[in-house]
Design a protein around this motif. Structure first.
Motif, PDB file in Angstrom:
ATOM      1  N   VAL A 154    -135.964 -54.217  62.161  1.00 51.69           N
ATOM      2  CA  VAL A 154    -135.484 -54.627  60.843  1.00 51.69           C
ATOM      3  C   VAL A 154    -133.976 -54.501  60.674  1.00 51.69           C
ATOM      4  N   PRO A 155    -133.341 -53.382  61.055  1.00 58.68           N
ATOM      5  CA  PRO A 155    -131.884 -53.305  60.850  1.00 58.68           C
ATOM      6  C   PRO A 155    -131.120 -54.412  61.564  1.00 58.68           C
ATOM      7  N   PHE A 156    -131.561 -54.799  62.750  1.00 57.26           N
ATOM      8  CA  PHE A 156    -130.884 -55.864  63.474  1.00 57.26           C
ATOM      9  C   PHE A 156    -131.109 -57.213  62.803  1.00 57.26           C
ATOM     10  N   ALA A 157    -132.337 -57.438  62.296  1.00 59.68           N
ATOM     11  CA  ALA A 157    -132.625 -58.692  61.608  1.00 59.68           C
ATOM     12  C   ALA A 157    -131.806 -58.801  60.320  1.00 59.68           C
ATOM     13  N   VAL A 158    -131.685 -57.680  59.596  1.00 51.23           N
ATOM     14  CA  VAL A 158    -130.880 -57.677  58.373  1.00 51.23           C
ATOM     15  C   VAL A 158    -129.423 -57.956  58.687  1.00 51.23           C
ATOM     16  N   GLU A 159    -128.901 -57.272  59.694  1.00 48.15           N
ATOM     17  CA  GLU A 159    -127.499 -57.474  60.091  1.00 48.15           C
ATOM     18  C   GLU A 159    -127.247 -58.930  60.465  1.00 48.15           C
ATOM     19  N   LEU A 160    -128.158 -59.500  61.248  1.00 45.27           N
ATOM     20  CA  LEU A 160    -127.989 -60.881  61.684  1.00 45.27           C
ATOM     21  C   LEU A 160    -128.060 -61.845  60.500  1.00 45.27           C
ATOM     22  N   ALA A 161    -129.030 -61.651  59.615  1.00 44.52           N
ATOM     23  CA  ALA A 161    -129.156 -62.539  58.459  1.00 44.52           C
ATOM     24  C   ALA A 161    -127.915 -62.462  57.575  1.00 44.52           C
ATOM     25  N   ASN A 162    -127.367 -61.263  57.409  1.00 45.93           N
ATOM     26  CA  ASN A 162    -126.163 -61.108  56.589  1.00 45.93           C
ATOM     27  C   ASN A 162    -124.962 -61.804  57.227  1.00 45.93           C
ATOM     28  N   ARG A 163    -124.808 -61.642  58.531  1.00 41.90           N
ATOM     29  CA  ARG A 163    -123.679 -62.279  59.223  1.00 41.90           C
ATOM     30  C   ARG A 163    -123.783 -63.798  59.152  1.00 41.90           C
ATOM     31  N   LEU A 164    -124.981 -64.296  59.420  1.00 41.77           N
ATOM     32  CA  LEU A 164    -125.160 -65.748  59.397  1.00 41.77           C
ATOM     33  C   LEU A 164    -125.020 -66.299  57.982  1.00 41.77           C
ATOM     34  N   GLY A 165    -125.539 -65.555  57.012  1.00 41.91           N
ATOM     35  CA  GLY A 165    -125.446 -66.017  55.636  1.00 41.91           C
ATOM     36  C   GLY A 165    -124.013 -66.092  55.136  1.00 41.91           C
ATOM     37  N   ALA A 166    -123.134 -65.228  55.689  1.00 43.34           N
ATOM     38  CA  ALA A 166    -121.733 -65.217  55.267  1.00 43.34           C
ATOM     39  C   ALA A 166    -120.870 -66.185  56.054  1.00 43.34           C
ATOM     40  N   ALA A 167    -121.426 -66.756  57.111  1.00 45.55           N
ATOM     41  CA  ALA A 167    -120.635 -67.662  57.957  1.00 45.55           C
ATOM     42  C   ALA A 167    -120.417 -68.995  57.250  1.00 45.55           C
ATOM     43  N   PRO A 168    -119.237 -69.613  57.433  1.00 49.21           N
ATOM     44  CA  PRO A 168    -118.984 -70.910  56.782  1.00 49.21           C
ATOM     45  C   PRO A 168    -119.904 -72.019  57.293  1.00 49.21           C
ATOM     46  N   ARG A 169    -120.258 -71.961  58.580  1.00 48.02           N
ATOM     47  CA  ARG A 169    -121.165 -72.964  59.159  1.00 48.02           C
ATOM     48  C   ARG A 169    -122.223 -72.233  59.986  1.00 48.02           C
ATOM     49  N   PRO A 170    -123.200 -71.625  59.327  1.00 49.09           N
ATOM     50  CA  PRO A 170    -124.168 -70.801  60.059  1.00 49.09           C
ATOM     51  C   PRO A 170    -125.107 -71.646  60.918  1.00 49.09           C
ATOM     52  N   ASN A 171    -125.604 -71.013  61.967  1.00 47.97           N
ATOM     53  CA  ASN A 171    -126.659 -71.618  62.776  1.00 47.97           C
ATOM     54  C   ASN A 171    -127.959 -71.501  61.969  1.00 47.97           C
ATOM     55  N   LEU A 172    -128.401 -72.603  61.411  1.00 48.08           N
ATOM     56  CA  LEU A 172    -129.546 -72.556  60.503  1.00 48.08           C
ATOM     57  C   LEU A 172    -130.834 -72.156  61.216  1.00 48.08           C
TER      58      LEU A 172
END
Length: 314
Positions: free
Chosen positions: A271-289
């Motif tokens: 879970v901590p890794f999934a949360v970290e990844l979702a937060n990083r991708l969500g904040a990216a200007p062009r995330p890998n959907l």
């Protein structure tokens, strides 16, 4: 020169810009020297190499065929340029159809290079690698295995164990063993390559990261879960170094670690890794959907297995 600019653009992977320049060179040489001149053949060969680098084998085959037709008419049967055309044509045909025609061209190139340069030369090693890839593509594993082994011995003797050419064959051998379901051998060769790069001061080289990914997969498939997890965590750590934390490789490594932990019923760790990844991708200007969706789905599954989100430790 136009030719030099075309090659420079190829080196920068700006292939759409390079192609018309290569064709200008062909047109100019055809007009100046004729369609059957060796200088025209060289221009066709360069266009074939351009398409090889751009991963367009259909176009590469057409260009290499034209270069080879001229060179076979104009050059001795043991000429270096003839061997280069045979290799280029054979290896691109292999990508389309790993059949007897492709192998025939590659074997002719190997015969020339073995005589001209010797069976310990880089040219001969490249031919061995190509025939080995063809045999692997045809699932002829018993025939495929000795070829990269011989090529690896040559590459290491000529360029050193940590050289890019040696590492490319090392990775090819790991992939071959994986295809053969010989996961312990795949893990062993991957370990050896990683150790070589670490000793050479290149623990974060692209080749090392590729071998770590192969090691993680092979170790997991062979039941060596602690080693597989260690490889995944090292990939995340290397990707999180300064300047790389938001790179595709770093985010991909984080996703693969979370998936590994989930597969082995360790959702609390995932879970901590999934949360970290979702937060990083969500904040990216062009995330890998695709990755964003995968991380969110993994998080939802793990939270459900752990209980309600308010009870889960994130």
């Amino acid at each position: 020169s136009v030719e030099g600019l075309a090659r420079a653009l190829d080196g920068l992977e700006r292939y759409p810009e390079a192609e018309p320049l290569h064709r200008r060179v062909i047109a100019a040489r055809t007009a100046a020297f004729g369609p059957h001149d060796l200088r025209t053949a060289a221009a066709w060969f360069q266009l074939g190499e351009h398409f090889t680098e751009a991963a367009i084998p259909e176009e590469a085959v057409e260009s290499h065929r034209k270069a080879l037709a001229i060179r076979e008419q104009q050059l001795p049967a043991d000429h270096d340029d003839l061997a280069a055309s045979l290799h280029g044509l054979g290896d691109n045909l292999r990508r389309l159809e790993p059949g007897p025609e492709a192998e025939g061209y590659l074997r002719r190139a190997m015969a020339i290079d073995g005589v001209r340069h010797g069976k310990k030369s880089g040219q001969y090693a490249a031919d061995l690698e190509a025939v080995g890839r063809l045999a692997r593509d045809r699932d002829e594993y018993d025939r495929a295995e000795p070829l990269p082994l011989e090529a690896l011995e040559i590459r290491r003797a000529r360029s050193g164990p940590a050289a890019d050419a040696s590492m490319a064959v090392t990775e090819a051998l790991v992939m071959l063993y994986s295809d053969m379901d010989r996961d312990e051998d795949a893990a062993r060769v991957a370990r050896e390559g990683i150790a070589i790069l670490d000793a050479a001061g290149r623990p974060a080289a692209d080749a090392a990261l590729a071998l770590l990914r192969h090691l993680a997969l092979a170790a997991e498939r062979s039941g060596q879960l602690a080693e597989a997890e260690s490889a995944h965590r090292l990939l995340v750590a290397l990707g999180s170094e300064s300047g790389r934390a938001e790179s595709g490789k770093a985010l991909g490594a984080t996703l693969e670690l979370a998936r590994f932990l989930q597969r082995h019923d360790r959702c609390a760790d995932a879970v901590p890794f999934a949360v970290e990844l979702a937060n990083r991708l969500g904040a990216a200007p062009r995330p890998n959907l695709e990755w964003l969706g995968a991380s969110q789905n993994l998080l939802a599954v793990c939270l459900e297995s752990l209980g309600s989100p308010t009870e889960a430790e994130i």
